[in-house]
Design a protein around this motif. Structure first.
Motif, PDB file in Angstrom:
ATOM      1  N   ALA A  60       2.667  -0.001  -2.558  1.00  0.00           N
ATOM      2  CA  ALA A  60       1.789   0.133  -1.389  1.00  0.00           C
ATOM      3  C   ALA A  60       0.724   1.198  -1.622  1.00  0.00           C
ATOM      4  CB  ALA A  60       2.608   0.469  -0.147  1.00  0.00           C
ATOM      5  N   THR A  61       1.111   2.305  -2.275  1.00  0.00           N
ATOM      6  CA  THR A  61       0.170   3.397  -2.528  1.00  0.00           C
ATOM      7  C   THR A  61      -0.865   3.022  -3.583  1.00  0.00           C
ATOM      8  OG1 THR A  61       1.918   4.987  -2.002  1.00  0.00           O
ATOM      9  CG2 THR A  61      -0.028   5.824  -3.145  1.00  0.00           C
ATOM     10  N   LEU A  62      -0.405   2.463  -4.708  1.00  0.00           N
ATOM     11  CA  LEU A  62      -1.329   2.117  -5.789  1.00  0.00           C
ATOM     12  C   LEU A  62      -2.323   1.041  -5.354  1.00  0.00           C
ATOM     13  CD1 LEU A  62       1.009   2.145  -8.932  1.00  0.00           C
ATOM     14  CD2 LEU A  62      -0.609   3.889  -8.170  1.00  0.00           C
ATOM     15  N   LEU A  63      -1.858   0.046  -4.625  1.00  0.00           N
ATOM     16  CA  LEU A  63      -2.775  -0.985  -4.128  1.00  0.00           C
ATOM     17  C   LEU A  63      -3.798  -0.381  -3.175  1.00  0.00           C
ATOM     18  CD1 LEU A  63      -0.493  -4.104  -3.479  1.00  0.00           C
ATOM     19  CD2 LEU A  63      -2.291  -3.862  -5.197  1.00  0.00           C
ATOM     20  N   GLY A  64      -3.346   0.536  -2.321  1.00  0.00           N
ATOM     21  CA  GLY A  64      -4.260   1.173  -1.379  1.00  0.00           C
ATOM     22  C   GLY A  64      -5.338   1.981  -2.072  1.00  0.00           C
ATOM     23  N   LEU A  65      -4.951   2.747  -3.083  1.00  0.00           N
ATOM     24  CA  LEU A  65      -5.928   3.555  -3.812  1.00  0.00           C
ATOM     25  C   LEU A  65      -6.896   2.676  -4.596  1.00  0.00           C
ATOM     26  CD1 LEU A  65      -3.635   6.441  -5.082  1.00  0.00           C
ATOM     27  CD2 LEU A  65      -5.280   6.497  -3.189  1.00  0.00           C
ATOM     28  N   TYR A  66      -6.410   1.552  -5.121  1.00  0.00           N
ATOM     29  CA  TYR A  66      -7.305   0.642  -5.839  1.00  0.00           C
ATOM     30  C   TYR A  66      -8.355   0.052  -4.898  1.00  0.00           C
ATOM     31  CZ  TYR A  66      -9.107  -3.449  -8.206  1.00  0.00           C
ATOM     32  OH  TYR A  66      -9.949  -4.382  -8.744  1.00  0.00           O
ATOM     33  N   LEU A  67      -7.941  -0.359  -3.716  1.00  0.00           N
ATOM     34  CA  LEU A  67      -8.893  -0.915  -2.750  1.00  0.00           C
ATOM     35  C   LEU A  67      -9.918   0.144  -2.341  1.00  0.00           C
ATOM     36  CD1 LEU A  67      -6.546  -3.036  -0.432  1.00  0.00           C
ATOM     37  CD2 LEU A  67      -7.981  -3.828  -2.318  1.00  0.00           C
ATOM     38  N   ALA A  68      -9.465   1.379  -2.165  1.00  0.00           N
ATOM     39  CA  ALA A  68     -10.385   2.456  -1.801  1.00  0.00           C
ATOM     40  C   ALA A  68     -11.404   2.704  -2.907  1.00  0.00           C
ATOM     41  CB  ALA A  68      -9.599   3.730  -1.496  1.00  0.00           C
ATOM     42  N   LEU A  69     -10.944   2.714  -4.152  1.00  0.00           N
ATOM     43  CA  LEU A  69     -11.861   2.905  -5.276  1.00  0.00           C
ATOM     44  C   LEU A  69     -12.853   1.754  -5.377  1.00  0.00           C
ATOM     45  CD1 LEU A  69      -9.412   4.267  -7.996  1.00  0.00           C
ATOM     46  CD2 LEU A  69     -11.380   5.486  -7.041  1.00  0.00           C
ATOM     47  N   GLU A 176       6.331   9.545  -0.365  1.00  0.00           N
ATOM     48  CA  GLU A 176       6.374   9.033   1.010  1.00  0.00           C
ATOM     49  C   GLU A 176       5.112   9.431   1.770  1.00  0.00           C
ATOM     50  OE1 GLU A 176      11.118   9.029   2.123  1.00  0.00           O
ATOM     51  OE2 GLU A 176      10.084  10.949   1.926  1.00  0.00           O
ATOM     52  N   TYR A 177       4.667  10.649   1.537  1.00  0.00           N
ATOM     53  CA  TYR A 177       3.485  11.166   2.229  1.00  0.00           C
ATOM     54  C   TYR A 177       2.230  10.399   1.821  1.00  0.00           C
ATOM     55  CZ  TYR A 177       0.480  14.810   4.271  1.00  0.00           C
ATOM     56  OH  TYR A 177      -0.434  15.497   5.032  1.00  0.00           O
ATOM     57  N   LEU A 178       2.045  10.192   0.514  1.00  0.00           N
ATOM     58  CA  LEU A 178       0.878   9.441   0.044  1.00  0.00           C
ATOM     59  C   LEU A 178       0.949   7.990   0.476  1.00  0.00           C
ATOM     60  CD1 LEU A 178       0.413  10.858  -3.578  1.00  0.00           C
ATOM     61  CD2 LEU A 178      -0.968  11.351  -1.549  1.00  0.00           C
ATOM     62  N   SER A 179       2.136   7.418   0.471  1.00  0.00           N
ATOM     63  CA  SER A 179       2.296   6.032   0.900  1.00  0.00           C
ATOM     64  C   SER A 179       1.920   5.874   2.364  1.00  0.00           C
ATOM     65  CB  SER A 179       3.741   5.587   0.671  1.00  0.00           C
ATOM     66  OG  SER A 179       3.965   4.285   1.156  1.00  0.00           O
ATOM     67  N   TYR A 180       2.343   6.817   3.182  1.00  0.00           N
ATOM     68  CA  TYR A 180       2.003   6.779   4.603  1.00  0.00           C
ATOM     69  C   TYR A 180       0.501   6.885   4.822  1.00  0.00           C
ATOM     70  CZ  TYR A 180       1.616   8.554   9.416  1.00  0.00           C
ATOM     71  OH  TYR A 180       1.250   8.762  10.735  1.00  0.00           O
ATOM     72  N   ASN A 181      -0.157   7.776   4.090  1.00  0.00           N
ATOM     73  CA  ASN A 181      -1.587   8.006   4.291  1.00  0.00           C
ATOM     74  C   ASN A 181      -2.470   6.953   3.633  1.00  0.00           C
ATOM     75  OD1 ASN A 181      -1.290  10.344   5.817  1.00  0.00           O
ATOM     76  ND2 ASN A 181      -1.352  11.692   4.046  1.00  0.00           N
ATOM     77  N   CYS A 182      -2.061   6.429   2.476  1.00  0.00           N
ATOM     78  CA  CYS A 182      -2.970   5.634   1.643  1.00  0.00           C
ATOM     79  C   CYS A 182      -2.462   4.237   1.335  1.00  0.00           C
ATOM     80  CB  CYS A 182      -3.245   6.371   0.333  1.00  0.00           C
ATOM     81  SG  CYS A 182      -3.951   8.018   0.533  1.00  0.00           S
TER      82      CYS A 182
END
Length: 454
Positions: A60-69, A176-182
């Protein structure tokens, strides 16, 4: 318009040229559609019954950061910097005062980013604004800091029912924190959710929650098969389709920028200005309805947003939402004076509806223009009338207090909190491996539920 610069990916520039839309808007829509497909895959193949919480958090976190980039390029690093420093503040300062420091830092960081965005970089140069996602992350950072402070420092008797329902009893791990935010479901357009609800979803416990019974009490529904979000997702996608169709066919014929046209301001009468303000902003809203409703659909498609069952046993998928238009009203102080006779009530409803629509249109103009000077030009042409009226309303009208802890939703939230806290109390402080053990237990429970479907 299609050649507008971007800090994000230019991979879709040919598509942008073909549809005659700015590249940043194309990137956003394509990323959200990709997120929708990823959400279905996430719910199907990375279900809590099939994989660990650790894997679900990481993906969930890695996909979120990729979409943001992809959408914002190097600007997306602000999301990591803001989240990372806020987490360090929580760890270093401690639970007694961290909520104050997190609030000041997160809001200050967002403010600095916004000021540099407006005054140092040209707002008109880029059509996408990275501060939008940062607003959501800022809300998550500050709300979680207060929830941890309530759960780990304050006594239960000092908390309201709502605060007890949201209180977090264990410090989140960095993952958990990064996953929640991103996470990919909400990084681009939300909606805002509580940390407890998100962790409950990741651990797969939201489906084994409950049905809203009498007096707001929850009844365990362990015998039920896992509900499907398909109907809710399809309904929201239909709203997205209608909003997009309206935007593409109507919005361009009624530009919001015409409200600040010098000739229009000099020649138009006040009724004409009011009517055009309302109509132009009405035509501009579907673009935002599309984005916000699509974000709701993405979360539901991933299995996030299940609220339980209503009194008829129907699954509810409205735990989180960007948009609840029907609940927006300006009327508690005076409405009871205009209930009777029916003719008076109808007149009151019409007048307050008109005032509400004008006030909303007046307020959101800067969010559509996305520029400081044109926004001041618009408000000065209206002599800041609704600003003054709003201040007078706050000063002169009485504040109607709401009763805490007596409504059904708050009782349901408190019941959920107790179940969550029982799980959290069994975990060690900052022990993510123990959380995974809990997830493994949830996988066994979910597997039994899946067998009920078959």
């Amino acid at each position: 318009m299609a050649t507008t610069s971007t800090t994000g990916s230019t991979l879709l520039q040919p598509l942008s040229n073909a549809v005659q839309l700015p590249i940043d808007q194309v990137n956003f829509v394509v990323c959200q559609l990709f997120a929708l497909l990823a959400a279905v895959w996430f719910r199907t193949y990375l279900h809590s019954s099939k994989t660990s919480c650790f894997i679900r958090h990481v993906v969930a976190t890695l996909l979120g950061l990729y979409l943001a980039l992809f959408c914002f390029g190097w600007y997306a690093l602000h999301f990591l910097v803001q989240s990372g420093i806020s987490y360090c503040i929580m760890i270093i300062i401690g639970v007694e005062n961290m909520h104050k420091y997190c609030f000041v830092f997160a809001l200050g960081y967002l403010t600095v980013c916004q000021i540099t965005r407006v005054y140092i970089f040209d707002y008109g140069q880029y059509s996408a604004d990275f501060s939008g996602p940062m607003m959501i992350i800022t809300q998550k950072i500050t709300s979680l800091a207060y929830e941890i402070h309530d759960g780990m420092f304050r006594k239960d008797e000092e908390l309201t029912a709502s605060q007890r329902g949201l209180a977090v009893r264990r410090m989140p791990s960095l993952l958990e924190y990064l996953s929640y935010n991103c996470n990919f479901m909400g990084i681009l357009a939300g909606p805002l959710c509580s940390y407890k609800d998100y962790i409950t979803f990741i651990e797969g416990r939201s489906y084994h929650m409950t049905r809203s019974g009498e007096n707001g009490k929850e009844e365990i529904q362990n015998e039920r098969a896992e509900p499907s979000p398909n109907v809710a997702v399809i309904q929201k996608l239909l709203v997205c389709g209608l909003s997009l169709l309206f935007h593409l066919t109507i919005s361009n014929t009624l530009p919001v920028e015409y409200n600040i046209d010098e000739n229009f301001q000099a020649t138009a009468s006040w009724p004409t200005k009011v009517i055009y303000l309302y109509v132009s902003l009405l035509a501009a809203r579907p673009k935002y309805y599309f984005a916000w409703t699509l974000a709701d659909a993405i979360n539901n498609a991933a299995g996030f947003g299940f609220r339980g069952y209503d009194e008829n046993g129907t699954a509810r998928w409205d735990l989180i939402s960007n948009l609840r238009i029907q609940q927006i009203e300006m009327r508690n102080n005076f409405r009871h004076y205009f209930i009777k006779p029916p003719q008076l009530k109808l007149l009151y409803d019409v007048i307050t509806w008109i005032v509400t629509q004008i006030a909303i249109s007046y307020t959101v103009v800067p969010f559509v223009l996305l520029s400081v000077k044109p926004s001041f030009m618009f408000y000065s042409s209206w002599y800041y009338g609704l600003h003054v009226a709003g201040i007078l309303v706050l000063l002169l009208l009485p504040v109607k207090k709401t009763q805490r802890g007596k409504n059904t939703q708050e009782n349901v939230q408190l019941a959920r909190s107790k179940k969550f806290d029982e799980r959290e109390n069994s975990l060690g402080q900052n022990s993510f491996s123990t959380t995974n053990n809990v997830c493994n237990q949830n996988q066994e429970i979910a597997s039994r539920h899946s067998s009920l479907k078959q």
